[in-house]
Each structure stands twice: as C-alpha cells, then as structure tokens.
Write a protein that holds these residues in place. Structure first.
Motif, PDB file in Angstrom:
ATOM      1  N   ASN A  88       0.809  -1.216   0.000  1.00  0.00           N
ATOM      2  CA  ASN A  88       0.000   0.000   0.000  1.00  0.00           C
ATOM      3  C   ASN A  88       0.847   1.272   0.000  1.00  0.00           C
ATOM      4  OD1 ASN A  88      -2.600  -0.991  -0.129  1.00  0.00           O
ATOM      5  ND2 ASN A  88      -2.602  -1.482   2.065  1.00  0.00           N
ATOM      6  N   ARG A 117      -1.050  -0.836  -9.533  1.00  0.00           N
ATOM      7  CA  ARG A 117      -0.663   0.386  -8.807  1.00  0.00           C
ATOM      8  C   ARG A 117       0.593   1.006  -9.417  1.00  0.00           C
ATOM      9  NH1 ARG A 117      -1.546   0.055  -2.713  1.00  0.00           N
ATOM     10  NH2 ARG A 117      -3.535   0.881  -3.378  1.00  0.00           N
ATOM     11  N   PHE A 120      -0.116   2.695 -12.614  1.00  0.00           N
ATOM     12  CA  PHE A 120      -0.833   3.959 -12.354  1.00  0.00           C
ATOM     13  C   PHE A 120       0.157   5.055 -11.953  1.00  0.00           C
ATOM     14  CE2 PHE A 120      -2.863   7.041  -9.594  1.00  0.00           C
ATOM     15  CZ  PHE A 120      -4.028   7.365 -10.299  1.00  0.00           C
ATOM     16  N   ASN A 161     -12.522  -6.305  -3.735  1.00  0.00           N
ATOM     17  CA  ASN A 161     -12.560  -4.840  -3.624  1.00  0.00           C
ATOM     18  C   ASN A 161     -12.160  -4.230  -4.967  1.00  0.00           C
ATOM     19  OD1 ASN A 161     -12.986  -2.353  -2.531  1.00  0.00           O
ATOM     20  ND2 ASN A 161     -11.405  -2.489  -0.971  1.00  0.00           N
ATOM     21  N   VAL A 162     -12.543  -2.981  -5.114  1.00  0.00           N
ATOM     22  CA  VAL A 162     -12.131  -2.273  -6.322  1.00  0.00           C
ATOM     23  C   VAL A 162     -10.683  -1.814  -6.107  1.00  0.00           C
ATOM     24  CG1 VAL A 162     -12.896  -0.007  -5.547  1.00  0.00           C
ATOM     25  CG2 VAL A 162     -12.971  -0.533  -7.951  1.00  0.00           C
ATOM     26  N   GLU A 164      -8.315   0.924  -5.867  1.00  0.00           N
ATOM     27  CA  GLU A 164      -8.525   2.347  -5.569  1.00  0.00           C
ATOM     28  C   GLU A 164      -8.169   3.274  -6.744  1.00  0.00           C
ATOM     29  OE1 GLU A 164      -6.961   2.745  -1.547  1.00  0.00           O
ATOM     30  OE2 GLU A 164      -6.216   4.687  -2.225  1.00  0.00           O
ATOM     31  N   GLU A 165      -7.014   3.013  -7.348  1.00  0.00           N
ATOM     32  CA  GLU A 165      -6.523   3.896  -8.414  1.00  0.00           C
ATOM     33  C   GLU A 165      -7.348   3.789  -9.692  1.00  0.00           C
ATOM     34  OE1 GLU A 165      -4.667   2.004  -6.529  1.00  0.00           O
ATOM     35  OE2 GLU A 165      -3.009   3.170  -5.703  1.00  0.00           O
ATOM     36  N   PHE A 167     -10.814   3.261  -9.497  1.00  0.00           N
ATOM     37  CA  PHE A 167     -12.214   3.338  -9.067  1.00  0.00           C
ATOM     38  C   PHE A 167     -12.995   4.187 -10.066  1.00  0.00           C
ATOM     39  CE2 PHE A 167     -15.461   5.803  -6.703  1.00  0.00           C
ATOM     40  CZ  PHE A 167     -16.278   4.750  -6.338  1.00  0.00           C
ATOM     41  N   ASN A 168     -14.238   3.829 -10.262  1.00  0.00           N
ATOM     42  CA  ASN A 168     -15.064   4.602 -11.184  1.00  0.00           C
ATOM     43  C   ASN A 168     -16.531   4.400 -10.809  1.00  0.00           C
ATOM     44  OD1 ASN A 168     -16.265   5.798 -13.464  1.00  0.00           O
ATOM     45  ND2 ASN A 168     -14.503   5.218 -14.718  1.00  0.00           N
ATOM     46  N   LYS A 285     -13.717   0.245 -14.611  1.00  0.00           N
ATOM     47  CA  LYS A 285     -12.963   0.173 -13.351  1.00  0.00           C
ATOM     48  C   LYS A 285     -12.322  -1.203 -13.225  1.00  0.00           C
ATOM     49  CE  LYS A 285     -16.814  -1.086 -10.264  1.00  0.00           C
ATOM     50  NZ  LYS A 285     -17.643  -0.637  -9.155  1.00  0.00           N
TER      51      LYS A 285
END
Lengths: 313, 672
Positions: A88, A117, A120, A161-162, A164-165, A167-168, A285
């Motif tokens: 994280n 990640r 991104f 989970n989605v 985070e980077e 997410f939509n 997403k």
C-alpha cells in the motif's frame, strides 16, 4: 505495407538494443521471477537502475524453505537497489524518475494489484507514456491439493474490492462484470455475488500456457458458469493485447454501462486490462479478489520471457 | 425435442439486483401479503421505513417496486395517466443501490475521516441527483415537464452554480462530471498529499438535490404535493457513514416531503448515533422497522408457487406442456415410508440390532421379534423397537400397532388409548426422525431431499435460495428427462436430491469464503451441524429433530466483542437465523430467550431435518461457542465441552411406571 500495432517479442530480441533508465521488479520465491535478470546478465545489458521491491507482506522468514530462492537476485552479480515497503505504500518519489525516463517493469514477481498500482504511478503520477514490460511464463503451476480442488489451497481466502486507483462510479447504476477466469474454486462466484452486475462475461485463457489449464479454469469456475447465462470468450493467456481487444469488443456492446474488470487469471491478462482502463477512463474500473494471506510459491520453473511495449495514453 | 424447444433454465439469473426494471416487472409477485406489509404505507409514510431481511428475502424487489421507473413501466404512457398514477401513489421513488465496493473504497482510502464524510455526502447527493434528473428526463418525454424545465433550472441556479446547464441533459452531464471528479480524487488520494484540499472545495451537493425537488414541486402544478422517497438499497455497504444517514432520518420533516426507504441485512446498523449532539435514532419515532420474515408457511408456499409459475411460463417447453406448477413438478411432499422401504429392503430385520439386550434377557427373542416385526413398514418396526426399549411389552406394542393399522385414525382416541398414543408418537412426532435413525443402520444409505414442501423449508424464507434449488435441479434435465416429464409430470427424486445437495454445498462454500469471519462461521456451522446430525441418528431420542440452539448467557456473549461480532456476522449473512419470538430456551428450562437455527439450506449435507420442532434445544456456553468457532471438533467433544449442571442435558432417566414416558437422547453420551 504491414503495420506493427503492438510489440510482443522474446526478451532476448529486445535486450540486443535496449536503452533503459530503470527496471522495476519485485522479489519473489517463484524462480521465474528473476529470469529476466539472467538474460540481462548474459547479454551484459546496461540498465542504470534496477529496483527490487521487497514487499513486507511476501518476504519469507529466515526459516522458510523459500528464503534462498527469494533472495537469489542478490547473488546474481548485478547491481540492484532494494526497496522494502508494503504494497500500500509503493512510492518512487526518491528515485529520480521523470516524465522522460525509459522504464521497464518485470511483472513476473508482482501480484496483480501491485502491477496495477505501479503502472498507475508511472503513468498518472509521473506522466510516462511508454513502458516496457517483461514477463516470464511458468513451466507449470503448483496445485498442492490437486487441480480440481484448488480453492483456498492455491492462494488462500479472498476479499473482493475495487482497485482504488482505478475506481469509477460510472454514468449510471448499471454494471457489466468481466471476469478473467483463474483456477481458484468459488472465487469468481464470490466476485459475481459481491458485484451483482446486470451482465457477466467470463474470459478464459485459451490457448493457455499449458494445454490442460484452459479446462481446469472452466471446471473450477463451474459454480458461477451454471448460475448465469454464460457469455464466455477466450483470450491468449500470455498476450495482453488479446485481452485488450476482447475488452474493446465487450465495451462496444455496453457503451453507456460501467465495465468492472476483475482479472483472476494471468498477469498478461491483467496488463491488457490495465492498459484498456488507462485508455478508457470514463466507464471502466478494475477490481480484484484480494488475498488475505500469502502463498510463497505458486509456480515452478520458467518458460518463455516476453517483452511487451505499451503506450499508456 | 430440443430442436423444437431451445432449453434455457428458467431459474438462472435470480436476484432482483441483477434485474432491469422491466425484468422486475416481468417477475414481480406481490410479497406484501407474505410479510403483512401495508403497501400504501410504503408509498405514503412520512416516517422513514427500514426493510430488514436476510439475503434473498425480497428487499431489493420491494425497493425497485417503489421506484419511479418500475411504476412508470407498468402504466400506459401518457401525461394524464402518469400524473394520476403518481398522485394516487403519493410519492415518487428514487432508487439507488450503494455498491459494496463503493463503501469499501471509501473505507480504505488514505484520508481524514472528516474528508471521507464530505466525500460521502457529495457522492450521496450527486448519485441521487443523477437518478432524479433521469426521472425528470423521462417525465419530459411524456410532456409532464415541458417549458417548466427552463424555469426549474433557473430556480436551481439561484442556489447552486450549475455552470452552463441549460437543460436536464446538460445538468446530468454536469453531475456526471462532478462524480467523475470525485472519483479522480479517490484515484490519486494515495499518491498526492495535496489532494485532500480539493475535497474542501466541493460545493454542497445537498443544495443542488433539494433545490431541484423544490423547483419541481413549485413549477409542476400537478405534483405540488408529491413526496419524494429516497430508496436506499444495501445500507450495510456504507456502514462507515450510518451516522450521516441516521441524521437525515432524524431530521425528516413532513413539510419537506422527503422520506426514506432503506433496505438492509439483519444486524447491519453500525451505529444509532446522529450528528445532532447526543441524539440517537429510535424505532417507531424516527423510523419504522419492517422485518421481512416468514410467519406463515402457507402464504410463503403460495408465493413460491407464483414466482415459479412466472419463470416456468417464460419457457416454451414448460408453457406448452402445461408444466408450470412447481409443486407438481417436484411433487408436494416427501414419501418417508417409501424411502424407508427402499433403504431397509437389503436387511429387513436390521432394526432389531437396536433391541435392548437387558430387556430381552428374560424373553423369547424370536417371539419378541415376531411381534415387533413389520417388513412392509420398516419405520413402524423401528418405532416398535424403540417402544420396546422404553419398557413396553412386545404384546402391548403389537396390539397398539395393529389397532393403529386397522382402526380409522379418528376413532383411536376413544377406542384404544395405547394405540392412540402409538399414532401420536409415530405420525405426529417421530416419523421423520425414524428415517434418520434407519439410515444410520444401513451403511451407504442416505436421506434424499426432494419435493416442493422440502425445498420451501430448505430455502428458509429466502426466495433466492428456493430459486437456487430449482436452478440446480433443472440444470440436470437432459433431453430424455423432457420426454419423461411430459409423461410423468414430475422431476425424478434423484435429480431433485442432487439439486439440493449441490445448493447445500454452494451455500457452505459461500459461508467459508465470506469476508466477514468466513472461516469462523464455516467452522461453527460444521461443528453445530455435526452435533445435530448425532442427535438425529440417536435411536434413544426423546425430542425429535433437534436442530436449534440457544446460549446459556447471551449477555455474556455480547460482552465479548470479537465473539459477538462473529455471531452478528452469522446473522447478517444468514448463516444462522433467529426465531421470530422469544421462547423458553429448551425443555425444562423456564428462562426465555432467543432461539437460533442454522441456515436450513445446508441440511442435506449433514442429513438433518429441515423443520423446526422445538422441545429440546442445544444450549451453548460462551466458552464452547468460542471453541466451536476455531476448532474442528466432533460432536461428542462439543457435547462434553458444553456439559455443565446449569443447563439441561439429554440424560436418560427412564420412569418405568409411566406408560407415556418417552425415551431420552444420548444416555451415556460423553461418559464412554
């Protein structure tokens, strides 16, 4: 005249004339993770900075049978900078990366959320448009409990989970779920239950890295397949651009709906999906079934090592 | 045949969440009689209503039914009709489902709590504004709104900067842009320290939403008194923000003509607090809680039949061959006697192995067997053995059985007391349990689960689970089965049983992979079910079909935070269900309390009863419960662990002179 629309080639071809500022990779107990380093050593390729991410979540203790395999990179006679962090807190701020840096990522040792990640960060935070990706296929996967009863034994408990980077919210409440099938029993079914989409597409790795895997993934996802009216596509397990094309095809059918892409399959599939989302930011997403625990080794041996070149914009 | 009919399983894609409004309309069967809900109240009540129920009970179906888009789907599309319809209803419902990953992403982002709250409120009102605008655009299509659009937007502009929006469509784009900007903040949150500052620059989206509602009522004369219902589905997915919603519920004011209908799972409210000083929300003052629980089996079965008929009617094969009644396709109920005959035919005297050797010592064994024997009806023979072990003479039993078999049932009470008792014990009490005991005598034998009644019980009130049972059964039908179905009208028992077994396995797997204490829930279910299985196979049973449990001291459990969270998660995910009313914890215990049972869908795995009979309930100590969550134990171990003088045990104390004393269970259990 033939136009080359994407680059996917054995790494040896690329290393002949490569010019890289950074190679980012992750330490792992799977021996294939350092295969690209072997080639770099053999070819004497000069890369200014090789960054090894040593994730605290996956770093084995000294008494682990995989301890030596995990740290094998430090004995390869190549200068490598190790960064210890948790997944994280990946941060490249101190590395001197700029918009013009030439960067390669070896995704073999990365788990899928970290792969997402890192791409991104490089693409959206540093603004890098062109990336080189290395990936080494396994010779085979480890199915300790037998191929047809692999749930929970292969990877462990999962939590949807989605990412985070990626997410939509989408433009309405409708969601189309696209799952790239993996081998863990019940995982795809759990994802489908959590998402509750209006339509679900399943994508199987075919041709797969070994012939049986395409069937194993269908069998191990039987719970989901029988629950829905299945819309199953195939994509080459080692070709991110094939995954990308299928996603484009699905998106054309659902232009105004939010595409939720969950890759439970191979890393090249994840790479293709990631690329697709970066190119289609509006209604797409990425999600994932995160592992609660960590399995030190999931594959054995190393087969072909690929070089892919991707453009993130 | 399959060339003639393309076979699609009519029971795939079963949840209302998956469905478009037109599909909800296609499959809609009113559940209001089932739950004793006043439909009018759902549309009219100014007090917010919380619909609480387990997965698959119909919360989403009801909320979608209350929504504008469902209602408009089902009326003739002209201006007058629409105005009349919604004015008669009294409200326009704006439906929105908070997705699981929305709540999770807000929970996990690297952000100050106060900023998270701002972000949530922003999303909340932007999402509902978007849905509201879609309603307005629909109303515009039917000319309910025409030139008023401009006036409404002009009203809104006075209170909120909506940039260049000149139409609802423009405003919709603007709202989507705002949502997309908020998404972008979430995406970059972990990688930029300055990003949180952007959150404080948000305009208050609540003002946009409310000013649109006010403008609508002011400008559309026909709807000046219309109420707007915020239909919020899957409340459990936004548990970090319950205080914000609670505050909205607390502040509902009749003059504003906004109210709330919220769908949620049991035990989902994370907090009753509001942001108004120390005020808490209270049921019946701030909200009405409606529990979607089945109280009437007949109504429930009627409902299941209606739902199934609608689905079967969508398939040409079933429709054209008039195979649309699910109770006929499955058969109404199981035939235990027939099952027992099939099980026992390999060794018809096997049940005599249970005869009490001490009691047999002074008797002619063959004579006793002759009197107790009934090869045609193995369950009666087994009950004769059990009666004999209780101390009744073989002659008495034989007489009672013969009277039971020959006299009309209604005459038994007057004509023969013992035969009457025999009838009560067999028909009313032990018959089903005897099947399980019989199975335990024959290695390889198993209880089959089939019939409409059985499936309706296995589904434990969850329509989804009933549909799953149907889907799994229908998915096995091949071409040959179709030919047979036209002839026999009933799906073979084997297929039904396979469907039930598969559904049970899936359910158990779902418990295991559940992200809220899945492993603990799974381990508990395995342990508890193993105890029940042992009781079911006990030939010395006193109270049949034991499949309920309670806690010795639930207050003690609730003080143990982690344990209690585990248990609440079991209720939330439908692993365990609470009985409707407080009852005596068990036989011979005067204390009243909550009684629980394991989700019945998994009964086929453990071969236990799908019914609840009461009488004896297994009462668990907190310490035993704790062990049952994390240790795979066998039934004996659990019962021993749980044994203590302060709660009832199944201890045999035969009262020799009492003719009607029944057997007790597990006499020496745990003392071996």
């Amino acid at each position: 005249m033939n136009k080359q629309i994407y680059i996917m080639e054995p790494i040896q071809d690329y290393l002949e004339n490569c010019d890289l500022d950074f190679l980012i990779m992750a330490a792992s107990s799977n021996v294939r993770s350092y295969k690209s380093l072997e080639f770099i050593g053999q070819k004497g390729t000069d890369i200014n900075n090789i960054i090894m991410l040593d994730f605290t979540e996956s770093s084995p203790t000294q008494d682990s049978p995989y301890f030596n395999d995990y740290h094998a990179y430090s004995k390869m006679g190549i200068h490598i900078t190790t960064i210890s962090c948790d997944q994280n807190s990946i941060n490249f701020d101190s590395l001197g990366i700029s918009e013009n840096s030439k960067i390669a990522i070896d995704i073999t040792g990365l788990n899928i959320p970290s792969l997402y990640r890192i791409i991104f960060i490089l693409s959206e935070v540093f603004g890098i448009n062109q990336l080189h990706i290395f990936y080494t296929e396994p010779q085979f996967y480890v199915f300790e409990q037998g191929m047809l009863d692999a749930y929970e034994y292969l990877i462990g408990d999962r939590k949807y989970n989605v990412i985070e980077e990626y997410f939509n919210s989408g433009e309405n409440n409708k969601e189309v779920l696209v799952i790239f099938l993996g081998f863990d029993r019940m995982t795809s079914s759990m994802v489908k239950d959590e998402v509750n989409p209006s339509i679900t597409y399943l994508i199987n790795g075919f041709p797969s890295t070994s012939p049986k895997l395409k069937d194993i993934s269908l069998l191990n996802n039987y719970e989901l397949i029988k629950k829905i009216t299945p819309q199953i596509y195939n994509t080459k397990a080692n070709n991110p651009f094939s995954a990308y094309n299928i996603l484009s095809e699905i998106q054309r059918k659902h232009l105004n709906e939010l595409l939720n892409i969950c890759v439970l399959g191979s890393k090249p599939m994840a790479l293709g999906s990631c690329l697709f989302v970066l190119h289609n930011k509006l209604n797409v997403k990425l999600s994932y079934a995160f592992q609660k625990g960590f399995k030190e080794r999931i594959s054995e041996g190393a087969a072909t090592t690929w070089h892919y070149e991707i453009s993130t914009n | 045949m399959m060339n003639q009919y393309s076979f699609n399983n009519p029971f795939v894609e079963c949840t209302a969440r998956d469905m478009e409004y037109n599909e909800v309309s296609k499959y809609w069967c009113s559940p209001f009689y089932l739950y004793n809900i006043n439909e009018k109240m759902l549309f009219h009540s100014q007090t917010p209503i919380l619909l609480e129920g387990a997965r698959g009970c119909g919360k989403t179906m009801i909320l979608k039914y209350l929504s504008f888009f469902y209602q408009v789907e089902n009326i003739e599309h002209n201006k007058e009709n629409i105005i009349n319809h919604f004015n008669n209803l009294g409200s326009i419902g704006i439906y929105f489902r908070f997705k699981n990953d929305f709540g999770k992403v807000l929970e996990t982002i690297n952000c100050l709590k106060e900023n998270k709250d701002i972000l949530f409120e922003h999303y909340f009102y932007m999402y509902y504004t978007r849905e509201l605008l879609l309603i307005f655009i629909e109303l515009k299509k039917f000319l309910v709104i025409s030139e008023e659009e401009e006036l409404m937007l002009s009203d809104v502009k006075q209170k909120y900067d909506i940039a260049q929006s000149e139409s609802f469509k423009d405003l919709l784009d603007y709202v989507n842009l705002n949502i997309s900007n908020a998404d972008s903040i979430i995406k970059r949150m972990r990688h930029s320290s300055k990003i949180q500052d952007e959150i404080s620059n948000f305009q208050n989206s609540k003002i946009l939403f409310e000013s649109l509602l006010v403008a609508f009522r002011q400008r559309i004369e026909h709807f000046k008194n219309i109420k707007f219902l915020i239909l919020l589905d899957e409340y459990e997915n936004i548990k970090d923000f319950h205080i914000i919603i609670n505050t909205l519920l607390r502040q509902v004011d009749s003059s504003e003509k906004i109210s709330y209908r919220i769908g949620m799972r049991p035990e989902s409210i994370s907090s009753y607090k509001t942001s108004i000083s120390d005020e808490l929300i209270q049921p019946n003052r701030d909200y009405i809680l409606i529990s979607l629980r089945i109280n009437n089996a007949k109504k429930y079965q009627r409902f299941l039949k209606e739902i199934s008929k609608k689905r079967l009617n969508t398939n040409d094969f079933f429709k054209e061959n008039k195979l649309i009644n699910i109770d006929e396709l499955f058969g109404l109920r199981e035939d235990w006697e027939h099952e027992a005959s099939l099980i026992a035919k390999s060794d018809l005297d096997k049940s005599f192995s249970l005869l009490d050797e001490k009691l047999l010592q002074k008797q002619n064994i063959e004579e006793v067997k002759k009197l107790l024997r009934n090869h045609e009806r193995p369950l009666l023979q087994l009950m004769n053995v059990i009666w004999f072990n209780r101390g009744k003479s073989a002659e008495e039993i034989s007489h009672a059985m013969n009277m039971f078999l020959t006299l009309p049932k209604k005459d038994l009470k007057q004509k023969d007391d013992c035969a009457y008792k025999y009838m009560l014990d067999y028909s009313m009490k032990y018959k089903y349990q005897l099947v399980f005991v019989l199975i335990s005598l024959y290695p390889g034998a198993s209880k089959k689960y089939y019939s409409f009644t059985t499936f309706s019980y296995l589904a434990s009130g969850s329509v989804n689970d009933f549909i799953t049972l149907c889907r799994n059964t229908f998915s096995q039908l091949d071409e040959l089965c179709f030919v047979e179905l036209i002839k026999n009208k009933t799906i073979p028992i084997e297929y039904q049983n396979n469907g039930a077994q598969e559904a049970a396995k899936e359910q158990l797997d779902k418990f295991r992979i559940c992200e809220d204490n899945g492993k603990e829930m799974y381990t508990f279910v395995m342990n508890m079910s193993e105890v029940f299985r042992t009781f079911h196979r006990d030939p010395a049973m006193q109270y049949p079909e034991t499949n309920q449990f309670a806690f010795v001291d639930e207050a003690d459990l609730s003080r143990r935070d982690l344990l209690y969270t585990n248990f609440k998660n079991m209720l939330k995910w439908g692993v365990v269900e609470r009985k409707n009313s407080l009852q005596r914890l068990s036989i011979s215990v005067n204390k009243k309390g909550d009684i629980y049972y394991i989700n019945r869908l998994i009964a086929p795995i453990f071969e236990i009863s799908y019914r609840t009979r009461g009488g004896y309930n297994f009462i668990i100590k907190t310490s035993t419960f704790e062990k049952m969550l994390t240790n795979s134990m066998d039934a004996k171990q659990i019962i021993n662990e749980n044994k203590k003088d302060d709660h009832p045990q199944k201890v045999i104390k035969p009262k020799e002179n009492n003719n009607y004393q029944q057997l007790t269970l597990l006499e020496d259990f745990g003392h071996e």
